[in-house]
Design an enzyme around this catalytic site. Sequence first.
Site, PDB file in Angstrom:
ATOM      1  N   CYS A   1       0.845  -1.189   0.000  1.00 46.71           N
ATOM      2  CA  CYS A   1       0.000   0.000   0.000  1.00 46.71           C
ATOM      3  C   CYS A   1       0.885   1.245   0.000  1.00 46.71           C
ATOM      4  O   CYS A   1       1.755   1.400   0.866  1.00 46.71           O
ATOM      5  CB  CYS A   1      -0.897  -0.014   1.237  1.00 46.71           C
ATOM      6  N   GLU A   2       0.691   2.122  -0.955  1.00 47.01           N
ATOM      7  CA  GLU A   2       1.537   3.314  -1.044  1.00 47.01           C
ATOM      8  C   GLU A   2       1.201   4.355   0.010  1.00 47.01           C
ATOM      9  O   GLU A   2       1.961   5.309   0.199  1.00 47.01           O
ATOM     10  CB  GLU A   2       1.429   3.943  -2.439  1.00 47.01           C
ATOM     11  N   HIS A   3       0.076   4.186   0.706  1.00 51.02           N
ATOM     12  CA  HIS A   3      -0.312   5.164   1.725  1.00 51.02           C
ATOM     13  C   HIS A   3       0.318   4.875   3.083  1.00 51.02           C
ATOM     14  O   HIS A   3       0.633   5.801   3.836  1.00 51.02           O
ATOM     15  CB  HIS A   3      -1.837   5.185   1.874  1.00 51.02           C
ATOM     16  N   HIS A   4       0.498   3.579   3.399  1.00 54.35           N
ATOM     17  CA  HIS A   4       1.011   3.223   4.724  1.00 54.35           C
ATOM     18  C   HIS A   4       2.239   2.318   4.675  1.00 54.35           C
ATOM     19  O   HIS A   4       2.787   1.975   5.730  1.00 54.35           O
ATOM     20  CB  HIS A   4      -0.089   2.519   5.541  1.00 54.35           C
TER      21      HIS A   4
ATOM     22  N   GLN B   1      -5.068  -0.578  -5.103  1.00 58.23           N
ATOM     23  CA  GLN B   1      -5.681  -1.692  -5.834  1.00 58.23           C
ATOM     24  C   GLN B   1      -6.417  -1.218  -7.080  1.00 58.23           C
ATOM     25  O   GLN B   1      -6.431  -1.904  -8.109  1.00 58.23           O
ATOM     26  CB  GLN B   1      -6.635  -2.460  -4.906  1.00 58.23           C
TER      27      GLN B   1
ATOM     28  N   HIS C   1      -6.434  -5.779   2.703  1.00 61.47           N
ATOM     29  CA  HIS C   1      -5.496  -4.688   2.963  1.00 61.47           C
ATOM     30  C   HIS C   1      -5.147  -4.640   4.455  1.00 61.47           C
ATOM     31  O   HIS C   1      -6.025  -4.435   5.295  1.00 61.47           O
ATOM     32  CB  HIS C   1      -6.112  -3.354   2.514  1.00 61.47           C
TER      33      HIS C   1
ATOM     34  N   CYS D   1      -3.664  -2.395   5.976  1.00 56.81           N
ATOM     35  CA  CYS D   1      -3.886  -1.067   6.560  1.00 56.81           C
ATOM     36  C   CYS D   1      -5.293  -0.952   7.138  1.00 56.81           C
ATOM     37  O   CYS D   1      -5.569  -0.042   7.933  1.00 56.81           O
ATOM     38  CB  CYS D   1      -3.645   0.021   5.517  1.00 56.81           C
TER      39      CYS D   1
END
Length: 304
Positions: free
Chosen positions: A194-197, A235, A263, A265
Amino acid sequence: MENVKTIQRANDTNPAKRKDESVNENPSNKNLRLRTFKGENTRIIMNGLSKQCINDENSMKAKKPHPLRSISWNKNIEEGDLDIPGTPRTPRTSTTPGHENCTFHHDLELDHRPPTREALLPEMSRSYKLLLSSLGEDPDRQGLLKTPERAAKAMLFFTKGYDQCLDDVINDAVFDEDHDEMVVVKDIEMFSMCEHHLVPFYGKVSIGYLPCKKILGLSKLARIVEIFSRRLQVQERLTKQIAIAVTKAVEPAGVAVVIEGVHMCMVMRGVQKINSKTVTSTMLGVFRDDPKTREEFLNLVHNK
Protein backbone atom coordinates in the site's frame (compact mmCIF):
# COMPACT_ATOMS: atom_id res chain seq x y z
CA MET A 1 7.25 76.00 -23.01
CA GLU A 2 10.38 75.85 -25.15
CA ASN A 3 12.22 74.04 -22.34
CA VAL A 4 9.39 71.51 -22.03
CA LYS A 5 9.49 70.77 -25.76
CA THR A 6 13.26 70.35 -25.63
CA ILE A 7 12.94 67.75 -22.83
CA GLN A 8 10.22 65.89 -24.76
CA ARG A 9 12.37 65.79 -27.91
CA ALA A 10 15.32 64.53 -25.85
CA ASN A 11 13.20 61.74 -24.45
CA ASP A 12 11.96 60.83 -27.92
CA THR A 13 15.52 60.52 -29.21
CA ASN A 14 16.88 58.68 -26.19
CA PRO A 15 17.32 54.98 -27.20
CA ALA A 16 17.45 53.75 -23.60
CA LYS A 17 14.20 55.54 -22.81
CA ARG A 18 12.45 54.02 -25.84
CA LYS A 19 13.79 50.58 -24.90
CA ASP A 20 12.39 50.84 -21.38
CA GLU A 21 9.04 51.90 -22.76
CA SER A 22 8.99 49.03 -25.26
CA VAL A 23 9.68 46.59 -22.43
CA ASN A 24 6.76 47.90 -20.45
CA GLU A 25 4.50 47.88 -23.50
CA ASN A 26 5.46 44.40 -24.61
CA PRO A 27 2.64 42.00 -23.55
CA SER A 28 5.18 39.23 -22.92
CA ASN A 29 6.79 41.41 -20.24
CA LYS A 30 3.64 42.57 -18.51
CA ASN A 31 4.61 40.49 -15.46
CA LEU A 32 7.77 42.63 -15.06
CA ARG A 33 7.28 45.78 -13.02
CA LEU A 34 9.87 48.34 -11.94
CA ARG A 35 8.82 50.64 -9.15
CA THR A 36 10.84 53.39 -7.51
CA PHE A 37 9.86 54.77 -4.13
CA LYS A 38 11.39 57.57 -2.14
CA GLY A 39 14.49 56.33 -0.36
CA GLU A 40 14.35 52.77 -1.77
CA ASN A 41 14.49 50.88 -5.00
CA THR A 42 12.36 47.71 -5.16
CA ARG A 43 12.34 45.26 -8.07
CA ILE A 44 9.44 42.81 -8.20
CA ILE A 45 9.39 39.85 -10.54
CA MET A 46 6.11 38.00 -10.87
CA ASN A 47 5.72 34.78 -12.86
CA GLY A 48 2.68 33.42 -11.11
CA LEU A 49 4.81 31.18 -8.93
CA SER A 50 7.67 33.22 -7.50
CA LYS A 51 8.30 36.70 -6.08
CA GLN A 52 11.64 38.23 -5.20
CA CYS A 53 11.94 41.60 -3.51
CA ILE A 54 15.31 43.33 -3.13
CA ASN A 55 15.40 46.32 -0.78
CA ASP A 56 18.55 48.42 -1.06
CA GLU A 57 18.09 50.03 2.36
CA ASN A 58 17.86 46.99 4.61
CA SER A 59 19.24 44.34 2.15
CA MET A 60 16.41 41.96 3.01
CA LYS A 61 15.76 39.23 0.50
CA ALA A 62 12.78 36.91 0.30
CA LYS A 63 13.62 33.22 0.31
CA LYS A 64 13.79 31.87 -3.23
CA PRO A 65 11.44 28.99 -4.08
CA HIS A 66 12.72 25.65 -5.26
CA PRO A 67 13.43 25.62 -9.02
CA LEU A 68 10.66 24.28 -11.19
CA ARG A 69 11.18 21.47 -13.69
CA SER A 70 11.79 22.98 -17.09
CA ILE A 71 10.42 19.91 -18.88
CA SER A 72 7.06 18.39 -18.08
CA TRP A 73 7.27 14.63 -17.56
CA ASN A 74 4.87 14.02 -20.49
CA LYS A 75 6.17 16.69 -22.86
CA ASN A 76 6.68 15.29 -26.37
CA ILE A 77 5.31 11.94 -25.17
CA GLU A 78 2.01 10.73 -26.56
CA GLU A 79 -0.30 8.77 -24.27
CA GLY A 80 0.05 5.73 -26.52
CA ASP A 81 3.83 5.78 -26.15
CA LEU A 82 3.64 5.12 -22.43
CA ASP A 83 3.77 1.52 -21.32
CA ILE A 84 0.99 1.98 -18.79
CA PRO A 85 -0.76 5.31 -18.15
CA GLY A 86 -0.83 6.13 -14.46
CA THR A 87 2.25 4.13 -13.53
CA PRO A 88 3.73 5.54 -10.30
CA ARG A 89 6.87 7.51 -10.84
CA THR A 90 9.93 5.50 -9.95
CA PRO A 91 11.67 6.57 -6.74
CA ARG A 92 14.98 6.57 -8.63
CA THR A 93 16.21 10.02 -9.65
CA SER A 94 19.11 11.51 -11.54
CA THR A 95 21.10 11.41 -8.29
CA THR A 96 20.76 7.63 -7.95
CA PRO A 97 24.03 5.73 -8.63
CA GLY A 98 24.26 5.09 -12.35
CA HIS A 99 22.02 8.04 -13.26
CA GLU A 100 24.43 10.92 -12.74
CA ASN A 101 24.99 11.52 -16.48
CA CYS A 102 21.34 11.20 -17.56
CA THR A 103 20.37 14.29 -19.57
CA PHE A 104 16.69 13.50 -19.08
CA HIS A 105 15.45 10.94 -16.58
CA HIS A 106 12.34 8.99 -17.58
CA ASP A 107 10.00 9.06 -14.58
CA LEU A 108 7.63 6.27 -15.57
CA GLU A 109 10.00 3.37 -16.12
CA LEU A 110 13.51 2.71 -14.89
CA ASP A 111 15.13 2.63 -18.32
CA HIS A 112 18.37 4.20 -17.02
CA ARG A 113 19.18 1.39 -14.61
CA PRO A 114 21.81 1.60 -11.88
CA PRO A 115 24.71 -0.86 -12.22
CA THR A 116 23.13 -3.29 -9.74
CA ARG A 117 20.28 -3.23 -7.27
CA GLU A 118 22.84 -3.89 -4.55
CA ALA A 119 24.21 -0.38 -5.16
CA LEU A 120 21.09 0.95 -3.43
CA LEU A 121 21.53 -1.13 -0.28
CA PRO A 122 24.01 0.98 1.76
CA GLU A 123 21.89 4.14 1.73
CA MET A 124 18.68 2.21 2.36
CA SER A 125 20.32 0.32 5.26
CA ARG A 126 21.40 3.59 6.86
CA SER A 127 17.83 4.85 6.59
CA TYR A 128 16.44 1.76 8.32
CA LYS A 129 19.07 2.06 11.05
CA LEU A 130 17.98 5.66 11.63
CA LEU A 131 14.36 4.49 11.78
CA LEU A 132 15.20 1.94 14.47
CA SER A 133 16.96 4.62 16.50
CA SER A 134 13.97 6.94 16.10
CA LEU A 135 11.73 4.21 17.53
CA GLY A 136 13.90 4.13 20.67
CA GLU A 137 15.58 0.84 19.78
CA ASP A 138 19.27 0.08 19.93
CA PRO A 139 20.26 -0.82 16.34
CA ASP A 140 23.57 -2.21 17.63
CA ARG A 141 22.07 -4.92 19.82
CA GLN A 142 22.44 -8.49 18.65
CA GLY A 143 18.93 -9.02 17.32
CA LEU A 144 18.98 -5.81 15.22
CA LEU A 145 22.57 -5.77 13.94
CA LYS A 146 21.65 -7.04 10.47
CA THR A 147 18.03 -5.89 10.47
CA PRO A 148 18.64 -2.69 8.44
CA GLU A 149 20.31 -4.63 5.64
CA ARG A 150 17.68 -7.37 5.67
CA ALA A 151 14.89 -4.80 5.61
CA ALA A 152 16.53 -2.97 2.69
CA LYS A 153 16.83 -6.20 0.70
CA ALA A 154 13.21 -7.06 1.47
CA MET A 155 11.99 -3.64 0.29
CA LEU A 156 13.94 -3.99 -2.96
CA PHE A 157 12.20 -7.32 -3.51
CA PHE A 158 8.77 -5.90 -2.66
CA THR A 159 9.32 -3.17 -5.26
CA LYS A 160 11.21 -5.11 -7.94
CA GLY A 161 8.46 -4.27 -10.42
CA TYR A 162 10.04 -0.84 -10.89
CA ASP A 163 12.93 -2.57 -12.66
CA GLN A 164 10.75 -4.60 -15.04
CA CYS A 165 8.98 -3.64 -18.24
CA LEU A 166 6.28 -5.35 -20.26
CA ASP A 167 8.42 -6.20 -23.31
CA ASP A 168 11.03 -7.98 -21.22
CA VAL A 169 8.41 -10.09 -19.45
CA ILE A 170 6.42 -10.99 -22.58
CA ASN A 171 9.66 -12.11 -24.28
CA ASP A 172 7.98 -12.79 -27.65
CA ALA A 173 5.47 -15.21 -26.06
CA VAL A 174 2.69 -13.96 -28.36
CA PHE A 175 1.47 -16.58 -30.81
CA ASP A 176 -0.70 -16.46 -33.92
CA GLU A 177 -3.68 -18.70 -33.31
CA ASP A 178 -7.12 -18.89 -34.92
CA HIS A 179 -8.96 -18.69 -31.62
CA ASP A 180 -11.67 -16.19 -30.82
CA GLU A 181 -13.20 -17.64 -27.65
CA MET A 182 -12.66 -16.34 -24.14
CA VAL A 183 -9.43 -17.12 -22.28
CA VAL A 184 -9.56 -16.85 -18.49
CA VAL A 185 -6.81 -17.36 -15.90
CA LYS A 186 -8.18 -16.91 -12.39
CA ASP A 187 -6.98 -16.89 -8.79
CA ILE A 188 -3.47 -15.59 -9.54
CA GLU A 189 -1.87 -14.82 -6.17
CA MET A 190 -0.92 -11.19 -5.74
CA PHE A 191 1.20 -9.40 -3.12
CA SER A 192 1.69 -5.67 -3.13
CA MET A 193 2.51 -2.70 -0.89
CA CYS A 194 0.00 0.00 0.00
CA GLU A 195 1.54 3.31 -1.04
CA HIS A 196 -0.31 5.16 1.73
CA HIS A 197 1.01 3.22 4.72
CA LEU A 198 3.79 1.00 3.31
CA VAL A 199 2.07 -2.14 4.61
CA PRO A 200 1.10 -5.13 2.46
CA PHE A 201 -2.13 -5.95 0.72
CA TYR A 202 -2.64 -9.29 -0.96
CA GLY A 203 -5.27 -11.28 -2.77
CA LYS A 204 -6.17 -12.96 -6.05
CA VAL A 205 -6.35 -11.68 -9.62
CA SER A 206 -8.54 -13.08 -12.39
CA ILE A 207 -7.86 -12.08 -16.00
CA GLY A 208 -9.92 -12.78 -19.09
CA TYR A 209 -9.48 -11.68 -22.70
CA LEU A 210 -11.14 -12.32 -26.05
CA PRO A 211 -8.37 -13.00 -28.62
CA CYS A 212 -8.20 -11.56 -32.12
CA LYS A 213 -6.00 -14.16 -33.85
CA LYS A 214 -3.32 -13.75 -31.16
CA ILE A 215 -2.88 -15.50 -27.82
CA LEU A 216 -0.50 -14.88 -24.94
CA GLY A 217 1.49 -17.51 -23.07
CA LEU A 218 -0.54 -18.29 -19.95
CA SER A 219 2.34 -17.77 -17.54
CA LYS A 220 2.82 -14.28 -18.95
CA LEU A 221 -0.49 -13.19 -17.44
CA ALA A 222 0.85 -14.09 -14.01
CA ARG A 223 4.10 -12.27 -14.78
CA ILE A 224 2.18 -9.14 -15.78
CA VAL A 225 0.51 -9.27 -12.38
CA GLU A 226 3.97 -9.45 -10.78
CA ILE A 227 5.28 -6.41 -12.67
CA PHE A 228 2.63 -4.06 -11.36
CA SER A 229 1.89 -5.59 -7.98
CA ARG A 230 5.56 -5.43 -6.95
CA ARG A 231 5.41 -1.66 -6.61
CA LEU A 232 3.90 0.85 -4.24
CA GLN A 233 0.28 0.61 -5.29
CA VAL A 234 -3.41 1.15 -4.77
CA GLN A 235 -5.68 -1.69 -5.83
CA GLU A 236 -7.79 0.45 -8.15
CA ARG A 237 -4.79 1.51 -10.24
CA LEU A 238 -3.27 -1.96 -10.18
CA THR A 239 -6.44 -3.42 -11.71
CA LYS A 240 -6.41 -0.98 -14.62
CA GLN A 241 -2.68 -1.33 -15.25
CA ILE A 242 -2.98 -5.10 -15.65
CA ALA A 243 -5.88 -4.72 -18.08
CA ILE A 244 -4.06 -2.16 -20.22
CA ALA A 245 -0.89 -4.27 -20.25
CA VAL A 246 -2.79 -7.30 -21.62
CA THR A 247 -4.43 -5.05 -24.20
CA LYS A 248 -1.05 -3.80 -25.36
CA ALA A 249 0.44 -7.30 -25.47
CA VAL A 250 -2.09 -9.05 -27.74
CA GLU A 251 -4.57 -6.37 -28.90
CA PRO A 252 -7.64 -8.48 -28.09
CA ALA A 253 -11.30 -7.63 -28.63
CA GLY A 254 -11.62 -7.03 -24.92
CA VAL A 255 -9.97 -7.52 -21.52
CA ALA A 256 -11.49 -8.05 -18.07
CA VAL A 257 -9.65 -8.01 -14.75
CA VAL A 258 -11.06 -8.61 -11.26
CA ILE A 259 -9.00 -8.34 -8.07
CA GLU A 260 -10.11 -9.36 -4.60
CA GLY A 261 -7.71 -8.06 -1.97
CA VAL A 262 -7.15 -7.89 1.78
CA HIS A 263 -5.50 -4.69 2.96
CA MET A 264 -3.44 -4.82 6.13
CA CYS A 265 -3.89 -1.07 6.56
CA MET A 266 -7.54 -1.91 7.35
CA VAL A 267 -6.78 -5.11 9.29
CA MET A 268 -3.86 -4.38 11.63
CA ARG A 269 -4.44 -0.63 12.08
CA GLY A 270 -7.20 1.94 11.66
CA VAL A 271 -10.65 0.37 11.66
CA GLN A 272 -9.15 -3.16 12.15
CA LYS A 273 -11.81 -5.04 10.18
CA ILE A 274 -10.15 -8.41 9.75
CA ASN A 275 -12.83 -9.94 7.50
CA SER A 276 -13.16 -7.09 5.01
CA LYS A 277 -12.20 -7.61 1.38
CA THR A 278 -11.88 -5.11 -1.45
CA VAL A 279 -13.04 -6.07 -4.96
CA THR A 280 -12.10 -3.98 -8.00
CA SER A 281 -12.69 -4.61 -11.70
CA THR A 282 -11.73 -3.15 -15.05
CA MET A 283 -13.63 -4.00 -18.22
CA LEU A 284 -12.28 -2.97 -21.62
CA GLY A 285 -13.61 -3.46 -25.14
CA VAL A 286 -16.33 -6.06 -25.61
CA PHE A 287 -16.41 -6.86 -21.88
CA ARG A 288 -17.51 -3.29 -21.26
CA ASP A 289 -19.90 -3.02 -24.21
CA ASP A 290 -21.57 -6.45 -24.19
CA PRO A 291 -23.41 -7.44 -20.98
CA LYS A 292 -23.55 -11.12 -21.99
CA THR A 293 -19.79 -11.36 -22.49
CA ARG A 294 -19.23 -9.64 -19.18
CA GLU A 295 -21.67 -11.96 -17.44
CA GLU A 296 -19.96 -15.04 -18.92
CA PHE A 297 -16.61 -13.87 -17.57
CA LEU A 298 -17.95 -13.13 -14.11
CA ASN A 299 -19.67 -16.53 -13.96
CA LEU A 300 -16.42 -18.29 -14.87
CA VAL A 301 -14.50 -16.29 -12.25
CA HIS A 302 -16.99 -16.92 -9.43
CA ASN A 303 -17.61 -20.56 -10.32
CA LYS A 304 -15.70 -22.64 -7.78
